[in-house]
Structures are given as structure tokens and as C-alpha cells.
Design a protein around this motif. Structure first.
Motif, PDB file in Angstrom:
ATOM      1  N   SER B  14       0.836  -1.214  -0.165  1.00  0.00           N
ATOM      2  CA  SER B  14       0.002  -0.042   0.269  1.00  0.00           C
ATOM      3  C   SER B  14       0.930   1.166  -0.036  1.00  0.00           C
ATOM      4  O   SER B  14       0.959   1.982   0.920  1.00  0.00           O
ATOM      5  CB  SER B  14      -0.938   0.139   1.303  1.00  0.00           C
ATOM      6  N   SER B  15       1.725   1.399  -1.244  1.00  0.00           N
ATOM      7  CA  SER B  15       2.503   2.452  -1.051  1.00  0.00           C
ATOM      8  C   SER B  15       2.289   3.910  -1.053  1.00  0.00           C
ATOM      9  O   SER B  15       2.604   4.500  -0.266  1.00  0.00           O
ATOM     10  CB  SER B  15       3.579   2.237  -2.285  1.00  0.00           C
ATOM     11  N   LEU B  16       0.862   4.166  -1.358  1.00  0.00           N
ATOM     12  CA  LEU B  16       0.367   5.580  -1.704  1.00  0.00           C
ATOM     13  C   LEU B  16      -0.047   5.944  -0.173  1.00  0.00           C
ATOM     14  O   LEU B  16       0.542   6.974   0.372  1.00  0.00           O
ATOM     15  CB  LEU B  16      -0.655   5.696  -2.513  1.00  0.00           C
ATOM     16  N   ALA B  17      -0.616   4.898   0.589  1.00  0.00           N
ATOM     17  CA  ALA B  17      -0.955   5.273   1.999  1.00  0.00           C
ATOM     18  C   ALA B  17       0.259   5.469   2.822  1.00  0.00           C
ATOM     19  O   ALA B  17       0.403   6.334   3.700  1.00  0.00           O
ATOM     20  CB  ALA B  17      -1.906   4.308   2.466  1.00  0.00           C
ATOM     21  N   SER B  18       1.279   4.590   2.638  1.00  0.00           N
ATOM     22  CA  SER B  18       2.721   4.586   3.071  1.00  0.00           C
ATOM     23  C   SER B  18       3.169   5.991   3.063  1.00  0.00           C
ATOM     24  O   SER B  18       3.755   6.541   3.802  1.00  0.00           O
ATOM     25  CB  SER B  18       3.600   3.391   2.869  1.00  0.00           C
ATOM     26  N   ALA B  19       3.147   6.382   1.687  1.00  0.00           N
ATOM     27  CA  ALA B  19       3.863   7.562   1.368  1.00  0.00           C
ATOM     28  C   ALA B  19       3.310   8.854   2.345  1.00  0.00           C
ATOM     29  O   ALA B  19       3.857   9.713   2.579  1.00  0.00           O
ATOM     30  CB  ALA B  19       3.934   7.756  -0.117  1.00  0.00           C
ATOM     31  N   VAL B  20       1.954   8.693   1.972  1.00  0.00           N
ATOM     32  CA  VAL B  20       1.107   9.831   2.719  1.00  0.00           C
ATOM     33  C   VAL B  20       1.423   9.954   4.293  1.00  0.00           C
ATOM     34  O   VAL B  20       1.816  10.795   4.863  1.00  0.00           O
ATOM     35  CB  VAL B  20      -0.339   9.891   2.502  1.00  0.00           C
ATOM     36  N   LEU B 465       3.845  -6.412  13.020  1.00  0.00           N
ATOM     37  CA  LEU B 465       2.913  -5.215  13.055  1.00  0.00           C
ATOM     38  C   LEU B 465       3.433  -3.797  13.638  1.00  0.00           C
ATOM     39  O   LEU B 465       3.611  -2.992  12.810  1.00  0.00           O
ATOM     40  CB  LEU B 465       1.671  -5.457  13.872  1.00  0.00           C
ATOM     41  N   MET B 466       4.319  -4.210  14.613  1.00  0.00           N
ATOM     42  CA  MET B 466       4.981  -3.174  15.118  1.00  0.00           C
ATOM     43  C   MET B 466       5.926  -2.624  14.216  1.00  0.00           C
ATOM     44  O   MET B 466       6.208  -1.205  13.925  1.00  0.00           O
ATOM     45  CB  MET B 466       5.656  -3.437  16.536  1.00  0.00           C
ATOM     46  N   SER B 467       6.853  -3.311  13.572  1.00  0.00           N
ATOM     47  CA  SER B 467       7.845  -2.937  12.700  1.00  0.00           C
ATOM     48  C   SER B 467       7.238  -2.443  11.378  1.00  0.00           C
ATOM     49  O   SER B 467       7.953  -1.225  11.200  1.00  0.00           O
ATOM     50  CB  SER B 467       8.392  -4.301  11.987  1.00  0.00           C
ATOM     51  N   GLU B 468       5.925  -2.658  11.004  1.00  0.00           N
ATOM     52  CA  GLU B 468       5.390  -1.633  10.094  1.00  0.00           C
ATOM     53  C   GLU B 468       5.308  -0.387  10.393  1.00  0.00           C
ATOM     54  O   GLU B 468       5.495   0.629   9.870  1.00  0.00           O
ATOM     55  CB  GLU B 468       4.129  -2.311   9.535  1.00  0.00           C
ATOM     56  N   GLY B 469       4.665  -0.157  11.925  1.00  0.00           N
ATOM     57  CA  GLY B 469       4.291   1.016  12.183  1.00  0.00           C
ATOM     58  C   GLY B 469       5.727   1.841  12.356  1.00  0.00           C
ATOM     59  O   GLY B 469       5.792   2.913  12.078  1.00  0.00           O
TER      60      GLY B 469
END
Lengths: 223, 548
Positions: B14-20, B465-469
Motif C-alpha cells: 500500500s505504497s500510496l498510503a505509506s507515502a502519505v 505489526l510493530m515493525s510496519e508502524g
């Protein structure tokens, strides 16, 4: 506990005795005895809501029985802590679900690698060979979203078997398929499981499965 | 496949959401970093530039304005004070250094500061080349000013009225560069230092024009150098200059000189009186006081060359053969009338004549400076001297340390407001990360349950999940620090290039470390909530729900 010390060669894949489980709603599941040999394939059948999925969840350690014994490859599951059970499951059981649950962010090859990684298996597996065996050569780098339904199902089978588990549990693998596809899919699953020396337990309400596996366990008549 | 790689793969999915989310976190972080750095750099810069100055004495007005104008050269002066006040301070045993400053002109935006060599001592300035000024209209240039203006030893330049470029140029009086300061890393780097007499000379000429040529816009500069009350100040040292200007323009010559004859008599009568005062002025201005053309209005219409010759003599430059020659030549001409005057115009340099102009009319008591920078001899002076000075009529004293504190308190209020806004951005970014993870969790319940089936423990799912955040937040925070430092670097360069304000160098502020921990803490919390939810998933239930 070292799982590698389990003497799987002389043990049944699954042994269940006097298993009791009560749902929150009050209804219960009772299995007095069930045994699955290491090379056996078995269909667990029964109508929806009879407790088929609960039964295999108990066998896989995803649910904890209220009483009774569940032995997987000779290991009493109730003796394992939750995290030990997770690791034991990862090492010795392979799953195939109707929805496949392929990890969408990963490629086909990475999906298989995750399963291999979580199995904590010491023996290297040849993922490419397995993909070839399942007719998936050339799709290793694709994401699940780029696969056809049939390809996705075969990837799910490959993932369940990549670490050569002693038991493969397939939950309703043919429910959404037409007769030909169901037969083909089940045949492939059985062949690959046999090749891997894995016992196969297929949970289904699909009576088309009955004749294709070595044994049937009817949840409505568990004896 | 490690969990970190799995987390990265999910973020890329979900690159767009991640970039935002990353941009939100970066903007919030950058805003706070900028405010921290700006605040700390401002504090350091203000402290650095005022180092060595314990007290500033100037004309009544705002203490902050006095400090800003006389120490930081960032405001217009409050007015002028008598030179005698500076002299008295210099002789006060409680005072180690009293450096007078006289402001009003600039060169290409670099302020020209009339002062004496004590100024250099006060700020620890040393010469990289050349020497300190010895004559009027000799200048020592700060390192940054010299570099920016391309000035070298021996170069000449014209100052202009006011503190910004575009003011009226003193195009008949060139400064000569006699020294260049070594870089100090302070406001001194951007100053042009000269003698008090230089400033008096140029302002005296210009000021005179304001009085003599009403309506001549070119010479209405009094407001530019902060002396707004010139017109009403009977002692304001601006006169004479345009008399001389008229001297240079033929049509007015006859009348002017006809008038001058009368004036010269008065001037001669005044000379003895002025001589006394000039001696006093010379003493007060460290023996180099010759150019006091801050004459009275009573004399603002005189300007014969005789005065100029006299002035040079009284400037204390009699050891200069040229000055002596001027004196001897101008004296008779002024006394004897127009012919002599004309001859001298033909034979003498006008700039020299400007310097001397009106000198005879100057009384030492009328000489003024903008402010005096004081360093105490002993800390005890702080308990008595400011009070005494504040009780003196027309004077005010201000402590740079106190005023810095006040300014920073005022600025701090604004910074705090902005910082609160920046924190809102960070919290919004954290909420966004939280929402992204939570939404992702909802969509990926089946995947996570599958991972448990494949052998992942609860802790491993929590960690995934923590890693992602934390990856999202960390990239955002890292970019935020880069953006913040980049913005400050650009702003510093712009301030230095366009406003001449050189901010103190600052690598990593201590508050940034604290901020980093706070940001990581906020990120941990925002990532932990969905991660805990993932940890607590009932796999069997999720699988059952996904199946139905």
C-alpha cells in the motif's frame, strides 16, 4: 522441548481420545476416539455447523480442548505452551484453506519462503522443484493478485507442503469448485501429500470427496 | 524472509498510503525541528553577538530597540546622546571599556559604525590585514562585509544614508579601506568600522542640507538614521553641508559668499571659543576628533573655505602637511573674501574641505553619539551604574542579557504557539499511522491468522505489526529531521545573504534528542495499539469468520 526428537516413524499422525470441547454458546463437541496413520488420507465430513472445523482446529492446536487427549506425532498437545504449540504446528502441519490466504504483499516464492521460515526446518527445500511439480514454473515472482484461481490454489498447496509436514489439513478445499476442478484439485493434493509422506485430513461437506480418500470420518457418527 | 522484510513488503503493498503517512510524519517532525533549531540558534546568536557587552547606554526610548540597534544592528537607534556622556563613562572607574558608537549610514546594507578602537577590544576583533583607522574616512571592514562587497585594502567606497541599500549616497566623500578584520563569527563581521569623526562629518553635511534647503528631498535623511527629531532639535549636528554644496554650484556663489563675509567675522570671533571645545572634543574622541561638523543651527548658512582650513587645523591633523597647507591657504581666503575663496576651490580637494566644514561652529558639548557600549570593570558595577545612568536626563541604559531574555520570552511565546501547532501535526501523523495500521489489520486478519497457522507466534505477529508502524514513523521522523535541518540551513543562508543576519552554527540541539525520544514514543504507542490487537487475535475465530 525439541520437536526433532519426536519419533514420528512409529507413531500415528494423529491420535485422539475422549476429546471434549464446549463452545461459548454452550453446545459441545465430543470425539471419543480418532486415529490417522502417517500415510493415510481421511475426509472429515458432516453438515455445516457439526463441528468439523472445530475438530481440526483442536487437532492443530488452534483451539484447546476442555478435556481428553490429542496427540500429534506422539506429542500431547496440551503439554505444549501456546508459543511452543505455534512452532510445533509450523513444523509438522501444513494448511490449505478454501480462501487460500496467500500473503498478498509477497510473491509466490516469498509466500513459500515464509512457510519454510516459520517451520524452522533445518533441511533446505527446493522451492523451484515444488513449483515445477505443481505446474507453477514461471510464476514464482508474481503476486497472488496476478494469479488465476487455479494457480492460487496450487500455490496454497505448495505452501502447505514446502516444509514436508507430517500432517496436511485442508479445510473445504473443493467447496467452490465444479466437479472436474474439485476432482483435479483433490487428486493433486493427495498425490503431493503422498509424495511428501504426509497424512492428509480433508474437512468438507462436499460428498464428492468421499470416494477419493482412503477413509471417511463422519462427524455425525464419529464412532 | 525476516519480519522486517515482511513489514516492508506490506508497506510497499500500500505504497500510496505509506507515502502519505511518511510525509505527514515528516512534516510534523520537520516543523518541530525547525522551531527548536530556530529558537536555539536565535538564543545562541543573540548571546554570541552581545558577548563582552554588559551595558548599553543610549538616548531615551525602548531598551530593546537600543540593544537591537546598537549591539545587533538590527533596528534604528533611539536617538543620540552627548559625547560627554560617553567620555564620562570611559573615565568611570567601574567601567573597563566604554566604546561609543555612532550610526546612521551603511554601505550595500552593511552598517557603518563610527566608533573608536575600544570597540575592537570589546568584541575581541583582530585585524586580518591593514591597520586601524587613523584618519577620518578611513574604514576597517568586517570579514563578511569585505568578502561580500569585494573590498580590499586601499579600495574606496561611498557610504549611503540609512541602513538599507538605496539611501542617498555620500558621493562626494569616499571611505578608504585601511583594514580588514579577521572573521569573528558575529555581527561584527558584517560591519564597516570607522572613526566617530567620519560619521559626524558626513552627517553634519547632510543634516545641514535638510535645514538650509527646505523642500530638497535629496537631503531629508534625518529620519533614516533614527534621529527623527532633527528639525526640532536646536543642537542637532546637521548643518553646513549644503552651504558647501551651494559653494560648488556657480549660480549661488555670489550671494552665498557675499553672505559669508559677514559670517566669517562671526566665525572668527567664535574660533577661540571653538578651539577650546575642539580640544575637549579631541580629548573625548580619543585625540582624533577633528571632523565635528555638528555645528549649531546658528551657523548653518556659513561655509567658506576658511572654515575648512581652520577645521583641518583643529582636527588635530596639523602634523599632516596637506592639512597645514589647507589651513594656511584657507585662512586668508576666508578672511579676505570671495577671490581667495575661488582660488581655493580651484586648488583644493573638496572632500577635505567637507571634513573641515563647520568645525568652528561646533561645540564639544554638541557632539553626539548614538550609544555607548560598556563593559564593567567589576560585576558590582551592575548594581549601581545602570540606576545612575537611568536617572540622568535623556539617557537610558539597557543590559543586553536582560533584553535578550525579554526578547526571547516574546519570541518564545510565538515559538511555543507554533510548536503546539507542529505537535498537532505530529499527533495527526501518528493517528494516521495508527489508522493505517488498524485498517491494514482489519483487511489482513485472514493473512495474520494464516501466519499463525504457518507457525508464527503471537509475539512474532505483534513484532511484524510493530515493525510496519515503526518503519513508517522512523522514515517520517528521519525525513523530518532532514527537512528541518535543510530548511534551517536554507533559511540561515537566506538570512545571511539578504538580511545580513548570521545565525550561530548549530549541529544537533539537545532538545532534538529529547524530541526524537518523544516521537519514537508516540510512534510506538500508535503502532502498539493495532499490534496488541493482532497479538490477541483468536485465530480459530478469525478463520471461521473468513470462511463464512
Amino acid at each position: 522441548m525439541s520437536f526433532d526428537n519426536v519419533q514420528t516413524s512409529t507413531q500415528a499422525a494423529v491420535e485422539v481420545s475422549d476429546l471434549r470441547f464446549r463452545y461459548r454458546e454452550g453446545a459441545g463437541l465430543a470425539i471419543n476416539e480418532f486415529r490417522l496413520a502417517r500415510t493415510e488420507s481421511c475426509a472429515v465430513i458432516g453438515p455445516s455447523g457439526c463441528g468439523k472445523t472445530t475438530f481440526v482446529n483442536l487437532l492443530a492446536g488452534l483451539l484447546t480442548a476442555d478435556s481428553g487427549s490429542v496427540r500429534l506425532l506422539g506429542q500431547e498437545l496440551s503439554e505444549l505452551s501456546e508459543s511452543a504449540m505455534d512452532k510445533y504446528r509450523g513444523r509438522h502441519i501444513g494448511f490449505v484453506f478454501q480462501q487460500f490466504h496467500l500473503l498478498r504483499s509477497l510473491s509466490v516464492r516469498e509466500n513459500l519462503n515464509v512457510a519454510l521460515h516459520l517451520s524452522r526446518s533445518d533441511s533446505p527445500q527446493n522451492i523451484e522443484q515444488l513449483l515445477d511439480r505443481l505446474g507453477l514454473a514461471g510464476v514464482g515472482d508474481r503476486k497472488p493478485s496476478a494469479l488465476s484461481y487455479g494457480q492460487a490454489q496450487r500455490v496454497a498447496i505448495a505452501r502447505a507442503l514446502v516444509h514436508k509436514p507430517e500432517l496436511v489439513i485442508a479445510d473445504e478445499p473443493t467447496s467452490a469448485l465444479d466437479d472436474d476442478s474439485a476432482a483435479e484439485s483433490l487428486s493433486l493434493l493427495r498425490e503431493v501429500a503422498e509424495d511428501s509422506g504426509s497424512a492428509l485430513l480433508v474437512v468438507t461437506h462436499d460428498h464428492r470427496v468421499r470416494g477419493q480418500l482412503s477413509r471417511v470420518f463422519d462427524m455425525q457418527n464419529p464412532q | 524472509m525476516t519480519w522486517i522484510r515482511f513489514a516492508v513488503a506490506n508497506l510497499l503493498q500500500s505504497s500510496l498510503a505509506s507515502a502519505v503517512n511518511i510525509m505527514l510524519m515528516a512534516l510534523g517532525t520537520a516543523s518541530i525541528v525547525v522551531l527548536i533549531l530556530a529558537g536555539e540558534r536565535l538564543t545562541d546568536t543573540l548571546s554570541r553577538d552581545a558577548r563582552g557587552v554588559d551595558l548599553v547606554v543610549g538616548a531615551e526610548g525602548s531598551p530593546a530597540q537600543l540593544i537591537l540597534s546598537s549591539v545587533y544592528h538590527a533596528d534604528i537607534p533611539t536617538g543620540n546622546i552627548p559625547l560627554t556622556a560617553a567620555s564620562e563613562l570611559a573615565e568611570d572607574p567601574r567601567v573597563a571599556i566604554a566604546a561609543p558608537v555612532s550610526l546612521g549610514d551603511s554601505f550595500r546594507g552593511f552598517r557603518i559604525v563610527g566608533t573608536n578602537p575600544d570597540f575592537l577590544e570589546m568584541f575581541g576583533a583582530t585585524l586580518a590585514a591593514g591597520s586601524v583607522w587613523k584618519e577620518p574616512l578611513q574604514a576597517v571592514i568586517g570579514a563578511a562585509a569585505a568578502q561580500a562587497a569585494g573590498l580590499n585594502l586601499g579600495d574606496r567606497f561611498f557610504g549611503s544614508h540609512g541602513f538599507s541599500e538605496g539611501g542617498h549616497t555620500h558621493d562626494d566623500e569616499a571611505y578608504e579601506v585601511v583594514g580588514v578584520l579577521a572573521p569573528l563569527g558575529s555581527v561584527v563581521d558584517r560591519l564597516v568600522l570607522t572613526s566617530l569623526e567620519s560619521v559626524w562629518t558626513l552627517h553634519g553635511q547632510e543634516g545641514a542640507s535638510a535645514h538650509d534647503h527646505h523642500g530638497d528631498d535629496d537631503h531629508h535623511h534625518s529620519d533614516v538614521h533614527g534621529d527623527e527629531d532633527h528639525d526640532s532639535d536646536p543642537h542637532h549636528p546637521h548643518d553646513h553641508a549644503d552651504d558647501h554644496h551651494s559653494d560648488e554650484h556657480g549660480d549661488e556663489h555670489g550671494d552665498e559668499h557675499g553672505h559669508e563675509h559677514d559670517e566669517s567675522v562671526h566665525q572668527e570671533e567664535d574660533e577661540h571659543h571653538h578651539d577650546d571645545h575642539h580640544k575637549e572634543a579631541e580629548h573625548q574622541a580619543h585625540g582624533d576628533s577633528g571632523d565635528e561638523d555638528h555645528g549649531d543651527h546658528d551657523h548653518d548658512h556659513d561655509h567658506d573655505d576658511h572654515h575648512e582650513g581652520e577645521k583641518h587645523h583643529e582636527d588635530g591633523h596639523s602634523d599632516d602637511p596637506h592639512h597645514d597647507e589647507d589651513h594656511h591657504a584657507h585662512g586668508p581666503a576666508g578672511d579676505n573674501g570671495h577671490d581667495g575663496h575661488t582660488d581655493e576651490h580651484d586648488s583644493h580637494d573638496h572632500s577635505d574641505e567637507h571634513r573641515g566644514h563647520g568645525h568652528e561652529n561646533v561645540q564639544a558639548d554638541d557632539l553626539e553619539v548614538t550609544a555607548v557600549l560598556v563593559r564593567y570593570q567589576t560585576p558590582l558595577a551592575a548594581t549601581t551604574l545602570p540606576g545612575e545612568l537611568n536617572r540622568a536626563p535623556g539617557l537610558i541604559s539597557a543590559s543586553p542579557a536582560l533584553e535578550i531574555t525579554r526578547i526571547l520570552q516574546l519570541v518564545g511565546l510565538g515559538l511555543e504557539g507554533l510548536r503546539a501547532f507542529a505537535w498537532v501535526l505530529v499527533i495527526a501523523a501518528s493517528l494516521s499511522v495508527f489508522a493505517a495500521l488498524y485498517g491494514s489489520l482489519q483487511r489482513r486478519q485472514g493473512d495474520l491468522a494464516m501466519l499463525r497457522c504457518l507457525g508464527a507466534t503471537r509475539l512474532e505477529l505483534f513484532f511484524a505489526l510493530m515493525s510496519e508502524g515503526l518503519i513508517l514513523s522512523s522514515i517520517g521522523i528521519f525525513l523530518g529531521y532532514l527537512l528541518g535541518h535543510g530548511a534551517i540551513a536554507i533559511a540561515s543562508g537566506w538570512l545571511e545573504a539578504s538580511r545580513g543576519v548570521r545565525l550561530a552554527e548549530l549541529g544537533w540541539a539537545a532538545a532534538e534528542t529529547q524530541l526524537l525520544f518523544v516521537l519514537l514514543g508516540v510512534s510506538l504507542v500508535s503502532a502498539a495499539i493495532p499490534s496488541i490487537r493482532a497479538y490477541r487475535y483468536d485465530v480459530a475465530q478469525v478463520l471461521a469468520e473468513n470462511k463464512s
